[in-house]
Design a protein around this motif. Structure first.
Motif, PDB file in Angstrom:
ATOM      1  N   LYS A  18     -34.068   6.145 -12.290  1.00 21.11           N
ATOM      2  CA  LYS A  18     -34.767   5.294 -11.976  1.00 21.11           C
ATOM      3  C   LYS A  18     -34.100   4.782  -9.915  1.00 21.11           C
ATOM      4  CE  LYS A  18     -37.827   2.638 -12.596  1.00 21.11           C
ATOM      5  NZ  LYS A  18     -38.079   0.971 -13.638  1.00 21.11           N
ATOM      6  N   ARG A  19     -33.172   4.694  -9.694  1.00 21.56           N
ATOM      7  CA  ARG A  19     -31.828   4.286  -8.550  1.00 21.56           C
ATOM      8  C   ARG A  19     -31.708   5.374  -8.590  1.00 21.56           C
ATOM      9  NH1 ARG A  19     -29.093  -1.102  -6.923  1.00 21.56           N
ATOM     10  NH2 ARG A  19     -28.154  -0.645  -4.994  1.00 21.56           N
ATOM     11  N   ASN A  23     -33.594 -13.170 -12.704  1.00 23.41           N
ATOM     12  CA  ASN A  23     -33.325 -11.654 -12.970  1.00 23.41           C
ATOM     13  C   ASN A  23     -33.982 -10.811 -12.061  1.00 23.41           C
ATOM     14  OD1 ASN A  23     -32.209 -12.907 -15.098  1.00 23.41           O
ATOM     15  ND2 ASN A  23     -33.562 -12.311 -16.542  1.00 23.41           N
ATOM     16  N   HIS A  24     -34.392 -11.336 -10.862  1.00 19.90           N
ATOM     17  CA  HIS A  24     -35.494 -10.112  -9.997  1.00 19.90           C
ATOM     18  C   HIS A  24     -34.847  -9.838  -8.950  1.00 19.90           C
ATOM     19  CE1 HIS A  24     -37.680  -8.783 -13.777  1.00 19.90           C
ATOM     20  NE2 HIS A  24     -38.486  -9.982 -13.831  1.00 19.90           N
ATOM     21  N   PHE A  25     -34.524 -11.370  -8.683  1.00 20.45           N
ATOM     22  CA  PHE A  25     -33.682 -10.717  -7.090  1.00 20.45           C
ATOM     23  C   PHE A  25     -32.331 -11.478  -6.910  1.00 20.45           C
ATOM     24  CE2 PHE A  25     -38.379 -12.522  -7.706  1.00 20.45           C
ATOM     25  CZ  PHE A  25     -38.598 -11.514  -7.198  1.00 20.45           C
ATOM     26  N   TYR A  75     -30.014  -8.484 -13.902  1.00 19.96           N
ATOM     27  CA  TYR A  75     -30.806  -7.745 -12.489  1.00 19.96           C
ATOM     28  C   TYR A  75     -28.794  -6.767 -12.579  1.00 19.96           C
ATOM     29  CZ  TYR A  75     -30.449  -5.852  -8.022  1.00 19.96           C
ATOM     30  OH  TYR A  75     -30.647  -5.520  -6.768  1.00 19.96           O
ATOM     31  N   GLN A  76     -27.800  -7.042 -12.634  1.00 22.41           N
ATOM     32  CA  GLN A  76     -27.152  -5.581 -12.834  1.00 22.41           C
ATOM     33  C   GLN A  76     -26.547  -4.387 -14.264  1.00 22.41           C
ATOM     34  OE1 GLN A  76     -22.489  -6.485 -11.935  1.00 22.41           O
ATOM     35  NE2 GLN A  76     -23.149  -8.804 -11.831  1.00 22.41           N
ATOM     36  N   ALA A  77     -26.971  -5.180 -14.963  1.00 22.32           N
ATOM     37  CA  ALA A  77     -27.409  -4.420 -16.115  1.00 22.32           C
ATOM     38  C   ALA A  77     -28.745  -3.912 -16.155  1.00 22.32           C
ATOM     39  CB  ALA A  77     -27.607  -5.501 -17.890  1.00 22.32           C
ATOM     40  N   LYS A  78     -29.493  -4.312 -15.314  1.00 17.99           N
ATOM     41  CA  LYS A  78     -31.052  -3.172 -14.890  1.00 17.99           C
ATOM     42  C   LYS A  78     -30.905  -2.025 -13.862  1.00 17.99           C
ATOM     43  CE  LYS A  78     -35.762  -3.207 -13.313  1.00 17.99           C
ATOM     44  NZ  LYS A  78     -35.476  -2.249 -11.782  1.00 17.99           N
ATOM     45  N   GLN A  79     -29.682  -2.267 -13.284  1.00 14.75           N
ATOM     46  CA  GLN A  79     -29.685  -1.910 -11.888  1.00 14.75           C
ATOM     47  C   GLN A  79     -28.754  -0.532 -12.423  1.00 14.75           C
ATOM     48  OE1 GLN A  79     -30.352  -1.782  -8.878  1.00 14.75           O
ATOM     49  NE2 GLN A  79     -31.587  -3.744 -10.140  1.00 14.75           N
ATOM     50  N   LEU A  80     -27.742  -0.854 -13.709  1.00 14.63           N
ATOM     51  CA  LEU A  80     -26.845   0.212 -14.157  1.00 14.63           C
ATOM     52  C   LEU A  80     -27.847   1.024 -15.310  1.00 14.63           C
ATOM     53  CD1 LEU A  80     -24.168  -1.566 -15.859  1.00 14.63           C
ATOM     54  CD2 LEU A  80     -24.196   0.455 -13.735  1.00 14.63           C
ATOM     55  N   HIS A  81     -28.961   0.211 -16.550  1.00 15.63           N
ATOM     56  CA  HIS A  81     -29.880   1.200 -16.366  1.00 15.63           C
ATOM     57  C   HIS A  81     -30.587   2.334 -15.747  1.00 15.63           C
ATOM     58  CE1 HIS A  81     -29.488  -0.131 -20.693  1.00 15.63           C
ATOM     59  NE2 HIS A  81     -29.520  -1.717 -20.141  1.00 15.63           N
ATOM     60  N   ASP A  82     -31.072   1.910 -14.446  1.00 16.66           N
ATOM     61  CA  ASP A  82     -31.761   2.825 -13.550  1.00 16.66           C
ATOM     62  C   ASP A  82     -30.971   3.524 -13.209  1.00 16.66           C
ATOM     63  OD1 ASP A  82     -33.691   0.993 -13.837  1.00 16.66           O
ATOM     64  OD2 ASP A  82     -33.965  -0.005 -12.108  1.00 16.66           O
ATOM     65  N   GLN A  98     -35.421   5.873  -0.888  1.00 18.48           N
ATOM     66  CA  GLN A  98     -34.647   6.437  -1.688  1.00 18.48           C
ATOM     67  C   GLN A  98     -34.255   5.877  -2.486  1.00 18.48           C
ATOM     68  OE1 GLN A  98     -30.593   6.589   0.141  1.00 18.48           O
ATOM     69  NE2 GLN A  98     -29.668   7.275  -1.940  1.00 18.48           N
ATOM     70  N   ARG A  99     -34.381   4.487  -2.171  1.00 19.91           N
ATOM     71  CA  ARG A  99     -34.771   3.200  -3.810  1.00 19.91           C
ATOM     72  C   ARG A  99     -35.858   2.631  -3.799  1.00 19.91           C
ATOM     73  NH1 ARG A  99     -30.305  -2.151  -4.345  1.00 19.91           N
ATOM     74  NH2 ARG A  99     -31.787  -2.587  -6.433  1.00 19.91           N
ATOM     75  N   LYS A 100     -35.862   2.657  -4.808  1.00 23.63           N
ATOM     76  CA  LYS A 100     -37.716   2.508  -5.064  1.00 23.63           C
ATOM     77  C   LYS A 100     -37.652   1.717  -5.910  1.00 23.63           C
ATOM     78  CE  LYS A 100     -38.234   6.915  -5.480  1.00 23.63           C
ATOM     79  NZ  LYS A 100     -39.085   8.724  -5.161  1.00 23.63           N
ATOM     80  N   ASN A 101     -36.606   0.855  -7.351  1.00 21.09           N
ATOM     81  CA  ASN A 101     -36.640   0.541  -8.440  1.00 21.09           C
ATOM     82  C   ASN A 101     -36.790  -1.003  -8.397  1.00 21.09           C
ATOM     83  OD1 ASN A 101     -33.734  -0.334  -7.345  1.00 21.09           O
ATOM     84  ND2 ASN A 101     -33.643   0.145  -9.209  1.00 21.09           N
ATOM     85  N   ASP A 102     -37.728  -0.826  -7.710  1.00 24.05           N
ATOM     86  CA  ASP A 102     -38.587  -3.277  -7.614  1.00 24.05           C
ATOM     87  C   ASP A 102     -39.739  -2.753  -8.324  1.00 24.05           C
ATOM     88  OD1 ASP A 102     -39.057  -1.473  -5.159  1.00 24.05           O
ATOM     89  OD2 ASP A 102     -39.147  -3.577  -4.292  1.00 24.05           O
ATOM     90  N   ALA A 103     -40.100  -4.021  -8.412  1.00 22.42           N
ATOM     91  CA  ALA A 103     -41.729  -4.520  -9.190  1.00 22.42           C
ATOM     92  C   ALA A 103     -42.610  -4.446  -7.821  1.00 22.42           C
ATOM     93  CB  ALA A 103     -41.565  -5.610 -10.070  1.00 22.42           C
ATOM     94  N   GLY A 104     -43.791  -2.786  -7.762  1.00 23.11           N
ATOM     95  CA  GLY A 104     -44.637  -3.393  -7.127  1.00 23.11           C
ATOM     96  C   GLY A 104     -44.272  -3.073  -5.009  1.00 23.11           C
ATOM     97  N   GLY A 105     -43.223  -2.002  -5.560  1.00 22.39           N
ATOM     98  CA  GLY A 105     -42.563  -1.484  -4.655  1.00 22.39           C
ATOM     99  C   GLY A 105     -42.775  -2.722  -3.094  1.00 22.39           C
ATOM    100  N   LEU A 106     -42.186  -4.458  -3.030  1.00 17.93           N
ATOM    101  CA  LEU A 106     -41.887  -5.307  -2.634  1.00 17.93           C
ATOM    102  C   LEU A 106     -41.303  -4.501  -1.548  1.00 17.93           C
ATOM    103  CD1 LEU A 106     -42.019  -8.159  -4.925  1.00 17.93           C
ATOM    104  CD2 LEU A 106     -43.659  -7.577  -3.432  1.00 17.93           C
TER     105      LEU A 106
END
Lengths: 525, 525
Positions: free
Chosen positions: B84-85, B161-163, B72-79, B185-193
Motif C-alpha cells: 500500500k505504501r 495514530n493517523h497524523f 502510525y509506524q506500525a501502519k506504515q510497516l504493514h503498508d 507514488q504515495r497514497k496510503n492515507d485515508a480519503g486522499g487527504l
C-alpha cells in the motif's frame, strides 16, 4: 412668487378691515370681552374682523385668535403699536389700546375655545395625505429646517409665549404670513428664525404647508399623522452625506416594530414608559442627535453604528454599541438620578430597540469606516480665548427664546420638554461629552439655533459653549468623593473643561454646588 | 518539478539504504530495541539507516522515527509489507517482520526522545521568518487547504495514530514525501487527504513548508510563531468574496488586544480560561466557522456581523449580535451543562472580545446587506430521500479518521479536541442549528472533509448529515419537560429534524436517551 409681490398681497389683505371700522367704545378698564365686542376709543371692536367666536375670517384674511397664547397676542399688539410688526390696520388699533387693555383683550381671546379645524376621521385622513404634512411634522432637513412642530409643538398647537398655535389657522393667513416672513415685511420674531424657515420654502411649499396646518384639529386627540415619523426624510440635497433609508423601506414585521420603538425612544427618551426609567434628567437622544439621529454633522446614528466596538478612554475598556448607548444614559441622561438608578442592561429591550433603529438606518454603510457627516465637525480655534461673559450676552440673544433665560428649557409637562434644559438638575451631567467646551462649541456652530445652523461665528460658538458648560450641572457619575482624583482620571483636558473650576461663585462639580444653584434659583442670588 | 521527476528522486533517495544492509538478527520475540539494533531474519538493523538515536539521516533521506506514534509506524510497516505504501527498500524489510515484531519495533522508536530540532531562541526566531510558516500554521485557504497543524497538531507534533509528527523531521524527507503524495507514488492515507494538500502546492511551496516544519522544535514549549495567527490570511484567489483584513492591519492597541483575545476564544472556546466556563461540551466556534471564522461558505464572521440586530424565530425576539453569540453558547456549546450554567452576559468580556474580533474582520462590509459567501450555501435537494444507514457507511469512509468511529472526535486533553465530537455529551445540543439535516448537509458539502470541500456528492452530504444528526446529543435547552411541546414550539420543520424521532433504538431528545447512549458506550450494545 417674488418677495415684493408677496408683500403687496399681504398688504392688500390687511387693508380690508377698514371697511368694517365702526362704533368705538370708551377707553378704560373695560373687560377683554367688552373691548373685543365694543372696541375702545380709537379702536374698533375686534369682533368686526376676528368674529364673535374669535375664529377670524378666512376670506378676509383675518386670523383666528381663539385659544392663542395671551402673551403671544399681547406681544403682537405691542409690536403693531411700535411698528416692529408692520400692519397699517392693526397699528392704529394697537396704539389706541393701553397696556392693560392689550393684556385684557389678549387674555379674552386666549380663553376662547379654539374649536376644531376638523371634526371627523374622514377629514383627518384627508389631511394625512396632504403634501405639506412632511415639512410640518418631519421638517425639511435637506435645507436644515426642522419640523414646524419642533417649535410650535405637538400638533402645531403652540408652545409657550413665543411659538403660537398654527393648527386650524386659516390657510390664506398662514400663507400670507410665511410670505411676509420671506419678504422681510414681517420680522418681529427672535433671531430671524421665521425668515430662515420661509426663505427655505418655495411658493408651492408655502401653500402646501399652510394647507396642512389649516387642516389640523385644534383640540382633541392629536392625530397620528400629525406626529413626526420615526424615520424622517433626510437629505436629498446633501449629496456628500450618506442617505439613510426612508420609512417606506422599513419592513412591517417584528424587526420593523423594534425599529419603530427605538425611534420613539430616541425622540422621547425621558418620558418613554420603559426607557424613561433610566433617565435621571429631562433629556432625550434627539437633543444632541438632530432630526431623530439622522442629520449629518449632528452626530448621526448611521455614522456611529459602524464605529463600535471601540476602546473608550471614558471607561477604559472596549465598548460595544450597547455599552456605548449605556454611556449616553449614564452621562447625557444622568441615569444615576433615575428611577432605575442606572443605565438599562445591555440586553434590555430599550437597548435592543435603540440598536435596531440605528442598525436599520445604517443600511449599506461600510463597517468600521469614518463617514463624512459623523459626529460634530471639529471647529476652528477661536481668535480670542473663549469667554463665558461674552457667551452670556450671546445666550440671551440667540438661545434664551427656546432654552429659557435661566437655561431650564421650555417644558410642556413634567420631564417633557419642547426645548431641553442646558444646565441644572435636568441637564446632562459632568461626564457627558457635551460638558466639554470644544464639543459643545462644535455642536452649537453646526446645529444651532434650530433652523439656522452655521449662522453663529466660530468665536460666538466658543463663547456660547463656554457660558453653557460653565454652569452647575449633575455630578460626574465617576466621582467617588474626591474631586481632584476625578479631575486627574477623567478630566485631563483642562483647557476644555470647567469641571473643578470656580465660575460665577460656583465651584463646579464640587459636592453641594448643584444644591447651591437649586437654592439660589428659588431664593434669588 | 513535474510529478514524474519528483517520484524518481524519491525513489533514488530510497535506494541508498541497500548499501548499508548488514547482519540480520534472528526472527522471533526480540525486543523492539534488539530488532532495531540487530535486525531480524531478512531485516537489516533499523539503526543502519535510522540511527541509534532514531533520528534518521538527513543526507540519506532517512526519516527520524524517534517519538513517532507507534500505531502510525506500525501502519506504515504493514503498508510497506502489503505494498500500500510503495518503497523498494522498506518492502522486503517490513515483509520480513512478524506483526509482533512490527509492533515491538514501532513501540521502541515511539519511546525514543524526539530531541529538539532547535534548541535556542535564535534558531526559533529564524524559523519564524521562514516563508513556509504561513501555510503550516494558518493554512492556504485560498485553495481551501487547512494548516498542517490543523491535523498534525499544535507545533506539528502529531495527533493520534493517523497524523504523524512533522516537527523536526528532515526537510528533504518531508519534501520527498509531499512530492510522492503529489505524484500519487504515495497514497496510503485515508480519503486522499494528503494528495489534496500536496496537489495544492507548487514545488517552491513544498520546499518552504518542509523547511519550516524541519525547523520546528520537537519538544519543549511550542514557540509562539508555530501557533495559528488570530486572523489568518484568507483568500487572495477568492475574488468573489469579501477579503477580510490581515493581521498586519490590526492596530497594536487596546482594541487590537481585544480582537486577539476574541480570535483566541474563537479557536479554543471550550478550553479558554474565561469563555470555557460557559461551554458545556467540547466545542469551539471554529468547528462550524472554518479558518477561524474567515472562510467564505463556512459561515464567516464578516458576513454575519452586518446582519444583526434581527428577529429570530429561535427565541422569538429581535437579537443583537451579543444575543446571537449567546445563542451559540446556549445551543452549539451547550452552556447549560457548563460551569456557569448559562451563556456569558451580553456585556461580558468574552462577548465583547468576540464582537471585537468579528467587527474588525468585517471592516468595510456594507451594513445590513447579504454578502456572497455568507452562511453555508443552500444545498440542492437529494435525488433519493436521505438515509442515515447509507450515511453510516460514508461516515466510516470519510469522517471516522478524524471524528472517530464513535463520533467522539480526537481528543488531545480534557475538553481539548483536534477534531470535534459530533454527537453524545460533548457535541452541540438539539437546539443548535447544526442539528437540522439541511444545515448539516450544507456545511458538510461545502467544508468537509477538511482540505477536500466539495468532494462529496450532494446525496452523500445529505446521507452523512442524516447519519450524524440522528444520533443522541444533549437536550434542547428550550425543553421544559414536554417533548411534544418542544417539538411544536421549536422543531416544526419535521422533514429536516430527528428531534423526537426514534432512530436505531434511541428516542432522540427524550429524557434518558443520552444516559442510555452513555451507558451503552461503556457496556456495549
Amino acid at each position: 412668487m417674488p418677495a415684493s409681490l408677496a408683500s403687496k398681497r399681504a398688504l392688500r389683505l390687511s387693508l380690508i378691515p377698514f371697511l368694517f371700522v365702526s362704533a368705538l367704545a370708551a377707553r378704560g378698564a373695560d373687560s377683554g370681552e367688552t373691548l373685543a365686542r365694543q372696541g375702545a376709543s380709537g379702536a374698533p371692536p375686534c369682533v368686526t374682523c376676528h368674529g364673535t367666536d374669535g375664529r377670524g375670517n378666512a376670506a378676509g384674511g383675518f386670523p383666528s385668535l381663539a385659544g392663542l397664547s395671551a402673551d403671544y397676542q399681547a406681544k403682537q399688539l405691542h409690536d403693531f403699536a411700535s411698528g416692529k410688526r408692520a400692519n397699517p390696520i392693526m397699528a392704529p388699533i394697537a396704539k389706541a389700546l393701553s397696556d392693560e387693555q392689550i393684556q385684557a383683550v389678549a387674555e379674552y381671546y386666549a380663553g376662547l375655545d379654539a374649536g376644531s379645524g376638523q371634526t371627523d376621521q374622514q377629514s383627518s385622513d384627508k389631511a394625512a395625505a396632504l403634501p405639506g404634512r412632511d415639512w410640518v411634522v418631519n421638517g425639511h432637513w435637506q435645507a436644515n429646517q426642522p419640523a414646524c412642530v419642533a417649535c410650535h409643538g405637538d400638533g402645531a398647537r403652540g408652545v409657550g409665549n413665543h411659538f403660537p398655535a398654527l393648527a386650524g389657522q386659516h390657510a390664506g393667513y398662514l400663507e400670507a404670513q410665511l410670505k411676509a416672513w420671506q419678504s422681510g415685511q414681517r420680522k418681529n420674531d427672535a433671531g430671524g428664525l421665521m425668515a430662515a424657515v420661509a426663505n427655505a420654502m418655495t411658493e408651492q411649499q408655502i401653500k402646501e404647508v399652510a394647507a396642512y396646518l389649516a387642516a389640523l384639529p385644534t383640540t382633541g386627540e392629536i392625530p397620528e399623522h400629525a406626529r413626526p415619523d420615526p424615520a424622517p426624510r433626510v437629505a436629498d440635497a446633501l449629496n456628500n452625506y450618506f442617505q439613510p433609508p426612508l420609512l417606506e423601506d422599513l419592513p412591517d414585521n417584528e424587526f420593523g416594530a423594534s425599529v419603530r420603538r427605538g425611534a420613539d425612544i430616541f425622540r422621547h427618551t425621558s418620558t418613554d414608559a420603559e426607557a424613561g426609567r433610566y433617565v435621571g434628567n429631562s433629556q432625550s437622544c434627539v437633543n444632541c442627535h438632530m432630526n431623530n439621529g439622522r442629520q449629518a454633522n449632528a452626530a448621526p446614528m448611521w455614522a456611529a453604528w459602524g464605529q463600535y466596538p471601540a476602546w473608550r478612554g471614558k471607561n477604559q475598556k472596549v465598548n460595544t454599541m450597547a455599552e456605548r448607548l449605556q454611556g449616553c444614559f449614564t452621562y447625557s441622561q444622568n441615569a444615576q438620578a433615575s428611577e432605575a438608578g442606572q443605565a438599562p442592561a445591555a440586553d434590555s429591550q430599550v437597548i435592543v430597540d435603540l440598536m435596531s433603529f440605528m442598525f436599520w438606518q445604517s443600511k449599506s454603510t461600510p463597517t468600521g469606516e469614518a463617514l463624512p457627516g459623523r459626529g460634530y465637525p471639529e471647529l476652528d480655534k477661536p481668535a480670542q480665548p473663549f469667554s463665558p461673559e461674552r457667551g452670556a450676552g450671546l445666550y440671551a440673544e440667540h438661545c434664551a427664546l427656546c432654552h429659557g433665560d435661566d437655561g431650564q428649557g421650555t417644558a410642556l409637562a413634567k420631564r417633557r420638554y419642547q426645548f431641553p434644559p442646558l444646565w441644572g438638575d435636568q441637564a446632562f451631567n459632568w461626564g457627558a461629552g457635551m460638558h466639554r467646551v470644544n464639543t459643545a462649541a462644535a455642536f452649537i456652530q453646526a446645529n444651532m439655533p434650530l433652523g439656522k445652523p452655521g449662522s453663529l461665528s466660530v468665536q460666538q460658538a466658543w463663547d456660547l459653549a463656554a457660558f453653557i458648560t460653565s454652569q452647575p450641572r449633575p455630578q460626574d457619575p465617576r466621582f467617588k468623593g474626591d474631586l481632584d482624583a476625578t479631575i486627574k482620571d477623567f478630566h485631563g483636558n483642562r483647557a476644555m473643561d470647567y469641571y473643578g473650576k470656580t465660575v460665577n461663585g460656583y465651584h463646579l462639580g464640587a459636592p453641594g454646588t448643584l444644591e447651591q444653584w437649586r437654592k439660589e434659583r428659588t431664593t434669588g442670588r
